[in-house]
Each structure stands twice: as structure tokens, then as C-alpha cells.
Design an enzyme around this catalytic site. Structure first.
Site, PDB file in Angstrom:
ATOM      1  N   GLY A 108     -67.966   3.645  15.397  1.00  0.00           N
ATOM      2  CA  GLY A 108     -67.753   3.221  14.021  1.00  0.00           C
ATOM      3  C   GLY A 108     -66.327   2.828  13.765  1.00  0.00           C
ATOM      4  N   GLN A 109     -66.123   2.250  12.579  1.00  0.00           N
ATOM      5  CA  GLN A 109     -64.774   1.853  12.178  1.00  0.00           C
ATOM      6  C   GLN A 109     -64.673   1.863  10.670  1.00  0.00           C
ATOM      7  OE1 GLN A 109     -62.800  -1.311  14.319  1.00  0.00           O
ATOM      8  NE2 GLN A 109     -62.090  -2.210  12.408  1.00  0.00           N
ATOM      9  N   GLY A 166     -61.652   1.775   7.188  1.00  0.00           N
ATOM     10  CA  GLY A 166     -60.483   1.025   6.769  1.00  0.00           C
ATOM     11  C   GLY A 166     -59.197   1.480   7.431  1.00  0.00           C
ATOM     12  N   GLY A 216     -59.167   3.373  10.647  1.00  0.00           N
ATOM     13  CA  GLY A 216     -59.217   3.707  12.056  1.00  0.00           C
ATOM     14  C   GLY A 216     -60.594   3.538  12.662  1.00  0.00           C
ATOM     15  N   VAL A 265     -63.623   5.053  15.337  1.00  0.00           N
ATOM     16  CA  VAL A 265     -64.187   6.352  15.690  1.00  0.00           C
ATOM     17  C   VAL A 265     -64.892   6.244  17.037  1.00  0.00           C
ATOM     18  CG1 VAL A 265     -65.691   8.231  14.962  1.00  0.00           C
ATOM     19  CG2 VAL A 265     -64.500   6.861  13.242  1.00  0.00           C
ATOM     20  N   ASP A 276     -64.930   6.428  -1.752  1.00  0.00           N
ATOM     21  CA  ASP A 276     -65.511   5.444  -0.830  1.00  0.00           C
ATOM     22  C   ASP A 276     -66.922   5.858  -0.403  1.00  0.00           C
ATOM     23  OD1 ASP A 276     -65.367   3.004   0.417  1.00  0.00           O
ATOM     24  OD2 ASP A 276     -64.329   3.729   2.194  1.00  0.00           O
TER      25      ASP A 276
END
Length: 688
Positions: free
Chosen positions: A360-361, A363, A365, A367, A487
Site C-alpha cells: 500500500g501507499q 500520502g 509513505g 507500506v 482521512d
């Protein structure tokens, strides 16, 4: 995040804001090192500026911002309608350079808007200019009307239909320094130019005329006259005549602009427009801007590279004199605590951050999945460090999530602060994020994809919504500190092996001091999930999370992503518009995900839809608190209140476009809103 440094020839070079503080935070260099790096930046910037000498784009310079003194009666409703109208205009500006809109059902809070770019702007420059005017105009709220003039565009809102107004009491004139032109004949030449432009513009199909006049061998004057497309020919002529009468009062100043309700007339000794016939010149300017941007990026890379190399070679120092904010002490405490992981252990656990392990990514960084020597599976968040917010973001996430423990919140196992980059370590959840199940294209020939399609039945989706609501209720009410996530979206809801939800990614989270009613903060979150009052005023409360949760509810029930629902709708409607329309016609069951048909009663589905609509009401005061949402989802006997209209229900056409920023509003006015793809998501941040 960035600031502009003025260089020779009027060009700008963009570099990280507060460069000294970045270096001090991250590398703790000596003042001599800071000075050397800053010199390198300015040297490379100067090289860039020579190439860009003629590419000084000043079309976003503010000429005038006028607010009236009357306050809206229902400020919350008017704000929502204002945002709605601005979004519609944004779409029309992007396609044609002109837009009009109205939003609202009641005369007392209805908002009208009108925007137009001057004809000499390219499509890209027009959208950039509109984005800047869109940032300026809300400063006048809660006034019932306002207008903003930039060098390249005009934007106005009001509580009545003003589209046919040519002149009014707020018309003004802006002049440069008076008496700064000594050439004989300037007044006559300028007057003749303005006369020609204003006499010719209303005859033109676009109500536009540009031209120049030579005063002497060394002096030339340039001018533009333009009316808004909402006027008829007679109105345009009247507007230009009034503008001409006012602008001549600027002579002999080197520049002047008459700013009327229905038109703009401007002259200057600088060539502020690009001749509409010189397409090659426009293309050349675009190439120059691209070159400037490229050189700027190269300069920044060299600076960061030099700083990192120097920082790795320089032995560590002690003492707080070089670290006045105490961050080194915080780093030391973390490294000595039970939260600390060794960088090399995490690097090996993720196989050197192999792309095959990337899950995953966000805002801030990327993962990665990792496996520790003892067999534990972990998720390692590799933070981006090339932003000014990296240190605050890191400490924010560590401090907040380490203070909260709940079954529906992802558990922070620790972090690494001693290596070349900052890492956060979380428990690993094998089913990654909810958006992977809801929105990713499925290949039904694959067993894993077939499982994903069938796994989220009605019971699982209900549990996910209840669990997420419980996690938010804990953050808002029951934790030691009162936390707003900012978020909430499907990609930040992770699923364990039983598909139970856990809220993740606290990088944008903020906490409230006791007794504090709201936070005034920079805009942050993901476009399409942010509450309208937060977008307009930057005032943050728990109700912003409630709004985002409501959007999530509608996505879970329909299986459609909010940000991409416009293009998939046969009527080009947003997801919230579609659901609201079916609610009014009592046909909500028609928008229920087909995979959920026959898995629940119609009453069950409608009740959950209604909860989503209650959470997305335009007024934050009407949205229920999260503890109440949990109660509404788990209590089958109580009747739910009827929701009021949500915002943005009138937005149609193309997908919403950004207002110029995920600057970190990262995003472009020419691109669609960022959406979650392949388990990746983009969050945004913008200073106000």
C-alpha cells in the site's frame, strides 16, 4: 510546503520552505554547511532563471478582492451552496474558460457564481488562474457577495443572479505609480489604444480585443479589453465605455486596469498577454516553464543528496543548542524505548523493501509486508522524508497511535529512528484494505479474486461499518486524548483474517485540547471525503470525520467509489447525488450493490443508507456523533430521523477537479481527483 525565491529577470525558483530548519531537523549540520547548500541552491536557481527570463507567469497576481458588508442569513447553508457552485464553475472553466452556476433551493441561502478567464490564457494557465481565484474568494465569506480579479481571470459569487450586470457600485480602477512615464506622446498613444480596444471588443464574437501601440523606439504600450460572456452586446458596450472613462484617469502611470462588474480593460508597458495568434510563442513559453521545473527538481535533488552524504559522514553531536525544538531528545527517548526497532532488522524483514512486498501507499509513505526472525508478520511504513512536514508527521503518528488502544484501531508495534529513513511498524493484517475488496477490478478466473467478490456479504459489510464507527467513536469520545482522524476512507480501513475492520494511517490525525471547540488548521485529507465546512473555512471538528464516514457507508452499500461514480453514472451524477435522488423517490434499493441483493431485507438496507445520508448532511450540527451512529446501526427497533440534503448534489458532467493543490494539495487542476488503486491511496495537505 514551498516558497518562491525572486531572482533576476523576475523569474522564480521553487525550493523547500525553511531550508535551514529542514537541515537542522534532519541532519543537524553546522551553519557553514547550511550556508554552502543554500549557495548551491541559489546558484542553480540563477541558471534556471536565465532560461526562464521571458516566462514570468504573473497571470495569478491579485489585482483586487472586493467583499460586500452584508452577512448571509444562514451561513452554513450558504457556504455549502457556495462550494457547490464553485465546483460546477470549475468544470465549465476547464472545458471552455467560462462558467456560471447557481446552487440551493431556498432564496435565503441560494448562491450564484460566475467565472471567466481572459482570452490570452491557455487552457492550463486558465485552470491555474481559476484555482488561485478559488482560494482567494472564500476569504470574503460569510459576505453575501464578493468578486476577485487576477491578472488573467475573474471570479464572483452572490446571493442573487448578477450575470447580466455590466456595471455597479463596486466597480474600481487600479493604477500603477503615477507620473512615472516621461515620453512625449504617451498619454495620446495610450488613450488611442484604449479607444481602439473598447470600440472593437464588443463587436468581437468573444467580446475580446488585444493590441499595442508604439510610443517611441524604446517605449511600447500593450492593452486588452474583454467582457464576460454572460452579457449581451449592448451590455458589453456600456461596460467598456464606463471602463474607458475610468482608466484614462491612470495616465501617465505605466499601467492601469478598470475592473467592472461585466468587463476588464487593462494597459501596461509590459507585454502581459501572449498574442492569441502566436501559438508557437505559447508553446515556447510552455517549454521554458517545463525546463525551469526540471532544473529546479535537479537542484533540489542535488541539495538533498549533498546534505544526506554529508550527514552520513559527519559524526553525531550532542547538545540541544543545534536542536532547539528538542526533537533530538524525542528521538533518543524513542530509540531507548520498547517501541524501537533496528533499521537493518526491518530492511531484512522486507527483503530490502522489495516491490513484491509492497502492500500500500498513503500520502506520507509506502507500506511493505515483512517477516521478523521470530516469524511475526509485520507491516512497515516507509515514510517519505523529502517534505518539510516529515518530522511532524512522524512524531504525530507515533505519539497519537501509541496512546490509543482499541480493537478497531491498527496497533502500532514500534518504529525505527536511527537509520537513513524513518520507519513505523504495525501489526500485519492479511486482507490489507477494504478498497481492495470493494473497488479493484476482479479476475473471476482467479480463486483469490473470486473469494474477494463473495467474501463481503451483507453481514460482513454491516460488521465493517459498525466496527469502523466504534473505532471512530472511541477516538472522538473515549480515548485519553480527543482525536480526529481526518482521512477516513476505504483504503485506510484494514481487514484482519476474519474481515474485521481496523482504522489505519494516523499521519493526518489531530487531537483537541480539553474545552476546545474546533481547530483552525490546514486542509488535509482526501478529495471527495472532506466535509464542506472544512474545505471552505479550515475549521476542523469531529463532524468532519462523521462526513467522511458517511461517504464510506454509501460506498460500502453501493460498491461504487465516490470519486469515480460520476463517470460510471448514466446521468453523470456523483455517488451522493445518486443516493439522494433515490432516497427522495423511495427507490434506494435500486442502488444497492448487486452482490447484496436478496441478502438483506429492504428495510435493513434503507436504514443503513439513511445513516449514511444523516452523516453527510450539509450542516455539521445536524450530523450525529459517532456514538449515536453506532446506536443507529445496532438498534433495529428505533425509527431514524429524516436526513436533510447533502452538499454537492448538483454537480454533474465530469469528475470533480482539484482546486490546484494536493500541494501538498498534491494534485493538478487538470487531473482527476486521486483515487485508490491497487491498494494505494493518496492523501492531501494544503496550508491555509
Amino acid at each position: 510546503m514551498f516558497e518562491k525565491k525572486r531572482l533576476r529577470h523576475g523569474a522564480y525558483f521553487i525550493l523547500p520552505k525553511s531550508l535551514n530548519s529542514i537541515l537542522i531537523h534532519f541532519l543537524r549540520p553546522s551553519p557553514q554547511m547550511v550556508s554552502s547548500i543554500s549557495t548551491l541552491v541559489l546558484l542553480l536557481a540563477t541558471i534556471s532563471s536565465v532560461t526562464a527570463a521571458t516566462a514570468n507567469d504573473n497571470y495569478t497576481t491579485l489585482l483586487s478582492l472586493n467583499c460586500n458588508g452584508t452577512r448571509a442569513v444562514n451561513t452554513q447553508s450558504f457556504d455549502v451552496n457556495f462550494v457547490d457552485a464553485m465546483e460546477i464553475i470549475s468544470q465549465e472553466i476547464a472545458s471552455s474558460g467560462f462558467g456560471m452556476a447557481e446552487s440551493g433551493e431556498n432564496a435565503t441561502d441560494k448562491a450564484y457564481g460566475l467565472g471567466q478567464c481572459l482570452n490570452y490564457l491557455s487552457n492550463v494557465d486558465c485552470r491555474l488562474c481559476y484555482s488561485q481565484s478559488r482560494v482567494q474568494l472564500p476569504l470574503c465569506l460569510p459576505s453575501t457577495s464578493a468578486r476577485v480579479y487576477l491578472n488573467g481571470c475573474f471570479l464572483r459569487y452572490g446571493n442573487y443572479n448578477f450575470s447580466e450586470e455590466a456595471v455597479d457600485d463596486l466597480d474600481s480602477v487600479a493604477c500603477g505609480s503615477s507620473g512615472n512615464v516621461t515620453e512625449v506622446g504617451f498619454r495620446d498613444g495610450a488613450n488611442g489604444l484604449i479607444q481602439n480596444l473598447t470600440n472593437g471588443a464588443y463587436e468581437d464574437r468573444d467580446y475580446y480585443k488585444e493590441g499595442n501601440a508604439t510610443i517611441s523606439s524604446d517605449v511600447k504600450i500593450y492593452g486588452v479589453a474583454q467582457c464576460w460572456r454572460s452579457l449581451n452586446k449592448s451590455g458589453c458596450r456600456d461596460c467598456l465605455e464606463k471602463a474607458r472613462e475610468k482608466i484614462v484617469g491612470c495616465f501617465p502611470a505605466s499601467e492601469g486596469a478598470a475592473l467592472n462588474a461585466g468587463c476588464v480593460v487593462r494597459y501596461s508597458m509590459n507585454p502581459f498577454y501572449v498574442a492569441s495568434s502566436a501559438s508557437s510563442g505559447s508553446s515556447s513559453a510552455t517549454r521554458r516553464r517545463a525546463l525551469v521545473a526540471t532544473l529546479s527538481i535537479i537542484a533540489a535533488v542535488l541539495v538533498i543528496g549533498a546534505a544526506i552524504l554529508w550527514g552520513r559522514r559527519r559524526p553525531p553531536t550532542n547538545g540541544d543548542s543545534e536542536n532547539p525544538d528538542g526533537s533530538s531528545e524525542i528521538l533518543r527517548l524513542i530509540s531507548e524505548s520498547h517501541l524501537s526497532f533496528k533499521y537493518d532488522d526491518l530492511r531484512k524483514a522486507t527483503k530490502d523493501f522489495d516491490l513484491g512486498n509492497k502492500i500500500g501507499q498513503g500520502g506520507y509513505g509506502s507500506v511493505y509486508k515483512g517477516t521478523l526472525p521470530d516469524g511475526r508478520e509485520i507491516a512497515v511504513k516507509r515514510l517519505f522524508i523529502n517534505t518539510t512536514q516529515w518530522l511532524d508527521q512522524f512524531f504525530n503518528e507515533v505519539n497519537l497511535i501509541s496512546q490509543v488502544q482499541h480493537k478497531n484501531l491498527v496497533k502500532l508495534l514500534g518504529c525505527s529512528v536511527e537509520g537513513p529513513e524513518s520507519l513505523l511498524v504495525y501489526e500485519y493484517l492479511c486482507n490489507t484494505s477494504l478498497d481492495r475488496f470493494l473497488f479493484e477490478p476482479l479476475d473471476l478466473t482467479l480463486q483469490s479474486d473470486s473469494f474477494r467478490k463473495k467474501a463481503l456479504d451483507w453481514g460482513k459489510r454491516s460488521d465493517i461499518l459498525v466496527g469502523t464507527a466504534e473505532g471512530l467513536a472511541y477516538l472522538h469520545e473515549a480515548s485519553e486524548v480527543r482525536i480526529i482522524h481526518r482521512d477516513i476512507k476505504a483504503s485506510n480501513i484494514l481487514l484482519d483474517e476474519r474481515l474485521k475492520p481496523k482504522i489505519a494511517d494516523f499521519g493526518l490525525a489531530r487531537y483537541f485540547a480539553e474545552g476546545q471547540s474546533h481547530l483552525s488548521t490546514g486542509l488535509a485529507g482526501t478529495l471527495g471525503y472532506m466535509a464542506p465546512e472544512y474545505v471552505v473555512h479550515g475549521q476542523l471538528t469531529e463532524k468532519a470525520d462523521v462526513y467522511s464516514y458517511g461517504i464510506l457507508v454509501l460506498e460500502v452499500l453501493t460498491g461504487k467509489k465516490s470519486n469515480s461514480s460520476v463517470s460510471s453514472s448514466t446521468e453523470s451524477q456523483s455517488l451522493i447525488s445518486q443516493v439522494w435522488g433515490h432516497f427522495n423517490t423511495k427507490t434506494l434499493i435500486q442502488v444497492l450493490d448487486l452482490d447484496l441483493q436478496d441478502q438483506c431485507s429492504e428495510k435493513e438496507a434503507i436504514n443503513v443508507f439513511q445513516v449514511g445520508l444523516l452523516c453527510t448532511q450539509a450542516s455539521p450540527n445536524l450530523r450525529p456523533p459517532m456514538w449515536k451512529v453506532v446506536e443507529m446501526l445496532t438498534s433495529k427497533s428505533k425509527d431514524l430521523p429524516l436526513p436533510t440534503q447533502p452538499p454537492f448534489v448538483n454537480v454533474k458532467g465530469v469528475e470533480l477537479r482539484s482546486s490546484g493543490s494536493e500541494s501538498s494539495m498534491k494534485g493538478s487542476s487538470s487531473s482527476k481527483f486521486p483515487v485508490s488503486m491497487n491498494r494505494m491511496s493518496l492523501s492531501i495537505m494544503q496550508g491555509r
